[in-house]
Design a protein around this motif. Structure first.
Motif, mmCIF file in Angstrom:
data_model
loop_
_atom_site.group_PDB
_atom_site.id
_atom_site.type_symbol
_atom_site.label_atom_id
_atom_site.label_comp_id
_atom_site.label_asym_id
_atom_site.label_seq_id
_atom_site.Cartn_x
_atom_site.Cartn_y
_atom_site.Cartn_z
ATOM 1 N N THR A 428 0.805 -1.219 0.000
ATOM 2 C CA THR A 428 0.000 0.000 0.000
ATOM 3 C C THR A 428 0.843 1.277 0.000
ATOM 4 O O THR A 428 0.472 2.271 -0.619
ATOM 5 N N HIS A 429 1.953 1.253 0.715
ATOM 6 C CA HIS A 429 2.793 2.445 0.844
ATOM 7 C C HIS A 429 4.079 2.368 0.024
ATOM 8 O O HIS A 429 4.617 3.400 -0.374
ATOM 9 N N GLY A 430 4.569 1.150 -0.208
ATOM 10 C CA GLY A 430 5.847 0.987 -0.893
ATOM 11 C C GLY A 430 6.993 0.958 0.099
ATOM 12 O O GLY A 430 6.948 1.604 1.150
ATOM 13 N N ARG A 431 8.033 0.209 -0.236
ATOM 14 C CA ARG A 431 9.157 0.020 0.691
ATOM 15 C C ARG A 431 9.901 1.305 1.013
ATOM 16 O O ARG A 431 10.560 1.402 2.059
ATOM 17 N N ASP A 432 9.836 2.299 0.141
ATOM 18 C CA ASP A 432 10.598 3.535 0.351
ATOM 19 C C ASP A 432 9.851 4.569 1.186
ATOM 20 O O ASP A 432 10.412 5.621 1.513
ATOM 21 N N HIS A 433 8.618 4.305 1.532
ATOM 22 C CA HIS A 433 7.847 5.271 2.314
ATOM 23 C C HIS A 433 8.433 5.393 3.721
ATOM 24 O O HIS A 433 8.874 4.402 4.312
ATOM 25 N N SER A 434 8.427 6.593 4.274
ATOM 26 C CA SER A 434 9.037 6.821 5.587
ATOM 27 C C SER A 434 8.362 5.988 6.679
ATOM 28 O O SER A 434 9.026 5.544 7.628
ATOM 29 N N LEU A 435 7.061 5.746 6.564
ATOM 30 C CA LEU A 435 6.380 4.938 7.568
ATOM 31 C C LEU A 435 6.846 3.482 7.507
ATOM 32 O O LEU A 435 6.974 2.825 8.545
ATOM 33 N N VAL A 436 7.120 2.986 6.315
ATOM 34 C CA VAL A 436 7.629 1.617 6.177
ATOM 35 C C VAL A 436 9.046 1.531 6.737
ATOM 36 O O VAL A 436 9.418 0.527 7.363
ATOM 37 N N GLU A 437 9.820 2.569 6.540
ATOM 38 C CA GLU A 437 11.170 2.607 7.131
ATOM 39 C C GLU A 437 11.078 2.569 8.656
ATOM 40 O O GLU A 437 11.859 1.869 9.315
ATOM 41 N N ASP A 438 10.114 3.302 9.232
ATOM 42 C CA ASP A 438 9.911 3.253 10.686
ATOM 43 C C ASP A 438 9.505 1.847 11.119
ATOM 44 O O ASP A 438 9.956 1.345 12.158
ATOM 45 N N LEU A 439 8.650 1.225 10.330
ATOM 46 C CA LEU A 439 8.185 -0.135 10.645
ATOM 47 C C LEU A 439 9.348 -1.118 10.623
ATOM 48 O O LEU A 439 9.457 -2.003 11.499
ATOM 49 N N MET A 440 10.245 -0.978 9.665
ATOM 50 C CA MET A 440 11.393 -1.885 9.583
ATOM 51 C C MET A 440 12.321 -1.718 10.795
ATOM 52 O O MET A 440 12.905 -2.696 11.284
ATOM 53 N N LEU A 441 12.430 -0.487 11.292
ATOM 54 C CA LEU A 441 13.222 -0.255 12.512
ATOM 55 C C LEU A 441 12.570 -0.950 13.706
ATOM 56 O O LEU A 441 13.261 -1.558 14.538
ATOM 57 N N LEU A 442 11.247 -0.870 13.804
ATOM 58 C CA LEU A 442 10.537 -1.551 14.887
ATOM 59 C C LEU A 442 10.741 -3.062 14.808
ATOM 60 O O LEU A 442 10.961 -3.723 15.830
ATOM 61 N N LEU A 443 10.664 -3.593 13.599
ATOM 62 C CA LEU A 443 10.900 -5.029 13.408
ATOM 63 C C LEU A 443 12.311 -5.415 13.829
ATOM 64 O O LEU A 443 12.511 -6.444 14.496
#
Length: 453
Positions: A428-443
């Protein structure tokens, strides 16, 4: 140059639209667009930067109008071209403040005076945009006339007569082209009102609500090429934003020649309510499968009628308190209703679901993490029902739950939930979206904690 994945076409029953030129997969980026013009919405004014739309506690204020605010000197400098003429208008209109649609159309006027064409008009220009003002009720037309007069008064510092407007600019129709996605038609110019309602309607009808990564409204913008997208309550594409930048992505497999659709409204409404809103705002009847079959209406209105009507009647008050950030009062009302009607309304009832959502947000803002997790957990299955497949609203909700689980030290559960959020959000957002980057940090943090444990 990359081959275009979509094209404009004329549908016999739906007017202009966009269709696929090549086979498309879920998560595929179909189009990126910068706005022709955009502005911070009323609810976010003073809270987000006027340029990048990022939220920040301390914002720099424009020294002239004292209205526009920026996260730093760089954003303020970049915004000056778009702000310098509206700055005088904002200053002269004090203490009153123009409605979002008026301010947005003012920015459109200044942009069109400054540039002959914009990248956002690649597929469809502002002047190509259509108006359905003739189908509006007399009450709505009168409202547009009032907005047209408001616009004239707002712009009087910079625009004194029609000769100073962009060529062929009809203001009454332009208002019809503004946010919700809506469109502006020919109207009388009375008592020196040089700005017609058609431009106003163009802006109201074709504009987009700009949301941050977490789907919270921060602004309104006009993206002419994307105004070609027609509606479905069960769409094959979604739009997300990164600041003012718009990204259109496929959320299912789409065949060449198939029309691309988005949903214009919140789907958490029974079919009759969706049809009513679409008719009033966009002047058409939706014939999508979800509306034809009314397949989810029974679930949406499950439970005792009197009970959900009581909850429904309290929603407006709760949402008003939310906008004022009176979280103690929000939580008190939500808890009372949820406890009183919990055995009479299933969580899939849309009004009960909205109360659970409001209760979760209130708990998050009050730091009541355990309660927030309890309320939020109850929303997951209903969200799966109403936002099936890949949907940004559901993706954000799942991410919230994962963060709450992580905060409570429930790392194994959090890891599973955050992975689910990632599978949704990369589509929905794409891997480059800042929210996905935040999610990857949480993971990453969650995985590291589990390894140490």
């Amino acid at each position: 140059m990359e081959r275009s994945k979509l094209e404009k076409f004329r549908s016999p029953s739906r007017g202009n639209g966009l269709r696929a030129l090549v086979p498309l997969r879920p998560g595929e980026l179909l189009f990126r667009s910068e706005p022709l013009a955009y502005t911070v919405c009323k609810g976010s004014r003073g809270l987000v930067c006027e340029r990048c739309l990022c939220r920040k506690e301390k914002l720099l204020r424009c020294s002239q109008c004292k209205v526009a605010r920026y996260c730093g000197s760089e954003c303020q400098k970049q915004a000056w071209q778009d702000h310098k003429r509206e700055c005088k208008c904002l200053k002269s209109s004090k203490p009153k403040f123009p409605p979002d649609s008026v301010r947005l159309l003012g920015k459109v006027v200044f942009k069109l005076l400054r540039e002959s064409s914009c990248a956002s008009e690649k597929l469809y220009s502002f002047f190509d945009m259509e108006s359905n003002i003739q189908n509006l009720s007399e009450e709505k037309k009168e409202g547009l006339r009032h907005l047209a007069v408001t616009l004239q008064l707002y712009l009087k510092e910079e625009i004194q007569n029609a000769s100073q407007l962009p060529p062929a600019f009809d203001v009454f129709e332009s208002f019809a082209k503004l946010p919700s996605p809506c469109r502006l038609h020919h109207a009388e110019i009375k008592n020196g009102a040089i700005l017609s309602s058609r431009c106003l309607h163009l802006v109201i009808c074709n504009g987009f609500t700009i949301s941050n990564g977490e789907m919270q409204e921060v602004g309104v913008g006009l993206y002419p090429s994307m105004s070609l997208l027609n509606h479905s309550c069960d769409p094959n594409c979604v739009i997300v934003f990164e600041g003012p930048s718009l990204f259109l992505r496929a959320v299912r497999n789409i065949k060449p020649g198939e029309e691309l659709t988005i949903c214009y409204l919140d789907v958490l409404m029974p079919s009759a309510e969706r049809q009513k809103q679409l008719k009033e705002q966009y002047c058409f009847d939706c014939d999508c499968p979800l509306c034809k079959t009314q397949s989810k209406d029974a679930d949406m209105l499950a439970g005792e009628v009197q009970a959900w009507k009581e909850v429904q009647g309290s929603l407006e008050k709760v949402e008003d308190l939310q906008s004022q950030e009176k979280w103690d009062q929000v939580l008190a009302i939500c808890q009372t209703l949820i406890n009183n009607y919990g055995d009479r309304l299933p969580d899939r009832n849309i009004y009960q679901l909205k109360m659970l959502d409001c209760a979760m947000d209130a708990c998050i803002n009050l730091g009541l993490w355990e309660d927030a997790l309890l309320y939020g957990s109850r929303t997951l299955e209903p969200y799966r029902l109403y936002y099936p497949g890949f949907h940004p609203v559901r993706a954000v909700q799942v991410m919230k739950l994962g963060k709450l689980q992580q905060h409570q030290g429930l790392y194994p559960q959090a890891l599973v939930t955050l992975k689910q959020a990632f599978e949704l959000m990369k589509m929905t957002h794409g891997r480059d979206h800042s929210l996905v980057e935040d999610l990857m940090l949480l993971l990453g943090d969650c995985e590291a904690t589990l390894r140490v444990a």
